[in-house]
Design a protein around this motif. Structure first.
Motif, PDB file in Angstrom:
ATOM      1  N   TRP A   1       9.778  -0.953  -5.782  1.00 39.33           N
ATOM      2  CA  TRP A   1       8.783  -0.128  -5.110  1.00 39.33           C
ATOM      3  C   TRP A   1       8.109  -0.886  -3.976  1.00 39.33           C
ATOM      4  CZ3 TRP A   1       8.367   4.881  -5.135  1.00 39.33           C
ATOM      5  CH2 TRP A   1       8.917   5.598  -6.187  1.00 39.33           C
ATOM      6  N   LYS A   2       7.920  -2.200  -4.147  1.00 39.75           N
ATOM      7  CA  LYS A   2       7.253  -2.947  -3.069  1.00 39.75           C
ATOM      8  C   LYS A   2       8.087  -2.922  -1.797  1.00 39.75           C
ATOM      9  CE  LYS A   2       8.099  -7.520  -5.027  1.00 39.75           C
ATOM     10  NZ  LYS A   2       8.386  -6.986  -6.307  1.00 39.75           N
ATOM     11  N   VAL A   3       9.403  -2.969  -1.926  1.00 38.19           N
ATOM     12  CA  VAL A   3      10.270  -2.884  -0.736  1.00 38.19           C
ATOM     13  C   VAL A   3      10.150  -1.499  -0.100  1.00 38.19           C
ATOM     14  CG1 VAL A   3      12.669  -2.901   0.070  1.00 38.19           C
ATOM     15  CG2 VAL A   3      11.859  -4.690  -1.481  1.00 38.19           C
ATOM     16  N   LYS A   4      10.133  -0.469  -0.913  1.00 37.69           N
ATOM     17  CA  LYS A   4       9.989   0.895  -0.382  1.00 37.69           C
ATOM     18  C   LYS A   4       8.652   1.053   0.346  1.00 37.69           C
ATOM     19  CE  LYS A   4      12.927   2.842  -3.918  1.00 37.69           C
ATOM     20  NZ  LYS A   4      13.067   3.612  -5.132  1.00 37.69           N
ATOM     21  N   ARG A   5       7.589   0.491  -0.245  1.00 40.56           N
ATOM     22  CA  ARG A   5       6.269   0.597   0.397  1.00 40.56           C
ATOM     23  C   ARG A   5       6.208  -0.210   1.686  1.00 40.56           C
ATOM     24  NH1 ARG A   5       4.697   0.650  -5.174  1.00 40.56           N
ATOM     25  NH2 ARG A   5       4.400  -1.624  -5.139  1.00 40.56           N
ATOM     26  N   ILE A   6       6.830  -1.390   1.713  1.00 39.70           N
ATOM     27  CA  ILE A   6       6.843  -2.208   2.932  1.00 39.70           C
ATOM     28  C   ILE A   6       7.627  -1.509   4.034  1.00 39.70           C
ATOM     29  CG2 ILE A   6       7.790  -4.350   3.915  1.00 39.70           C
ATOM     30  CD1 ILE A   6       6.885  -5.697   1.226  1.00 39.70           C
ATOM     31  N   ARG A   7       8.699  -0.845   3.683  1.00 38.20           N
ATOM     32  CA  ARG A   7       9.456  -0.104   4.705  1.00 38.20           C
ATOM     33  C   ARG A   7       8.616   1.028   5.282  1.00 38.20           C
ATOM     34  NH1 ARG A   7      15.036  -0.891   1.681  1.00 38.20           N
ATOM     35  NH2 ARG A   7      15.857  -2.528   3.040  1.00 38.20           N
ATOM     36  N   ASN A   8       7.699   1.569   4.473  1.00 34.82           N
ATOM     37  CA  ASN A   8       6.815   2.634   4.940  1.00 34.82           C
ATOM     38  C   ASN A   8       5.686   2.079   5.804  1.00 34.82           C
ATOM     39  OD1 ASN A   8       5.765   5.385   4.964  1.00 34.82           O
ATOM     40  ND2 ASN A   8       4.150   4.562   3.670  1.00 34.82           N
TER      41      ASN A   8
ATOM     42  N   PHE B   1       0.826  -1.209   0.000  1.00 32.79           N
ATOM     43  CA  PHE B   1       0.000   0.000   0.000  1.00 32.79           C
ATOM     44  C   PHE B   1       0.856   1.253   0.000  1.00 32.79           C
ATOM     45  CE2 PHE B   1      -2.462  -3.448   1.706  1.00 32.79           C
ATOM     46  CZ  PHE B   1      -3.668  -3.323   1.044  1.00 32.79           C
ATOM     47  N   THR B   2       0.437   2.239  -0.818  1.00 31.98           N
ATOM     48  CA  THR B   2       1.139   3.519  -0.873  1.00 31.98           C
ATOM     49  C   THR B   2       0.843   4.317   0.394  1.00 31.98           C
ATOM     50  OG1 THR B   2      -0.713   4.603  -1.975  1.00 31.98           O
ATOM     51  CG2 THR B   2       0.961   3.594  -3.411  1.00 31.98           C
ATOM     52  N   LYS B   3       1.545   5.427   0.559  1.00 33.60           N
ATOM     53  CA  LYS B   3       1.340   6.271   1.745  1.00 33.60           C
ATOM     54  C   LYS B   3      -0.112   6.743   1.870  1.00 33.60           C
ATOM     55  CE  LYS B   3       6.029   7.970   2.157  1.00 33.60           C
ATOM     56  NZ  LYS B   3       6.927   9.113   2.094  1.00 33.60           N
ATOM     57  N   ASP B   4      -0.769   6.948   0.714  1.00 35.49           N
ATOM     58  CA  ASP B   4      -2.163   7.403   0.772  1.00 35.49           C
ATOM     59  C   ASP B   4      -3.155   6.235   0.744  1.00 35.49           C
ATOM     60  OD1 ASP B   4      -2.064   6.632  -1.882  1.00 35.49           O
ATOM     61  OD2 ASP B   4      -2.488   8.614  -2.697  1.00 35.49           O
ATOM     62  N   GLY B   5      -2.654   4.995   0.873  1.00 36.71           N
ATOM     63  CA  GLY B   5      -3.525   3.838   1.018  1.00 36.71           C
ATOM     64  C   GLY B   5      -3.916   3.109  -0.254  1.00 36.71           C
ATOM     65  N   ARG B   6      -3.399   3.551  -1.417  1.00 34.41           N
ATOM     66  CA  ARG B   6      -3.744   2.869  -2.674  1.00 34.41           C
ATOM     67  C   ARG B   6      -3.064   1.503  -2.745  1.00 34.41           C
ATOM     68  NH1 ARG B   6      -1.495   6.054  -6.900  1.00 34.41           N
ATOM     69  NH2 ARG B   6      -0.366   7.104  -5.256  1.00 34.41           N
TER      70      ARG B   6
END
Length: 127
Positions: A49-56, A19-24
């Motif tokens: 990008w999936k790793v970046k999103r998981i870290r977030n 999930f992105t920072k805004d929940g998408r």
């Protein structure tokens, strides 16, 4: 009867949704191998990008899917953790064991392209 993490873990292909920072939601079909402790292990590029999103946010969902990422069942909540690169060997071994000759061939070519240095393992656990 609702689908469980263990049910999805038996699938050949798994739809991992981060999930992105805004929940998408951002779904991606993956290979994942059970490690015997109720977790799934995944190998992926560290800069993906999936790793970046998981870290977030470690909240993810997983669902059974086909090789193109078309869902074949309900999604279940899970928690993803980016593993230290020292775990890469064990993750590659699990993928090779689960997917046989195709998995071992994937591992060989991934490692030849710098996979031990450029990739990270992901751990997926039930939420």
């Amino acid at each position: 009867m609702p689908v469980t993490f263990a049910d999805v873990a038996k699938s050949e292909y798994i739809l991992l949704t981060t999930f992105t920072k805004d929940g998408r939601p951002k779904p991606t079909p993956i290979w994942a191998a059970p490690d015997g402790d109720g977790r799934l292990l995944v190998i992926t590029q560290e800069k993906s990008w999936k790793v970046k999103r998981i870290r977030n946010t470690p909240r993810v969902t997983i669902a059974e899917c086909d090789m193109r990422g078309n869902p074949k069942g309900e999604a279940v909540e899970a928690i993803a953790t980016v593993l230290d690169k020292s775990h890469n060997g064990a993750v590659y071994d699990a993928i090779g064991k689960r997917y046989g000759l195709i998995g071992k061939t994937f591992n060989l070519f991934s490692k030849l392209r710098g996979g031990m240095k450029n990739n990270v393992g992901l751990e997926l656990k039930p939420a």
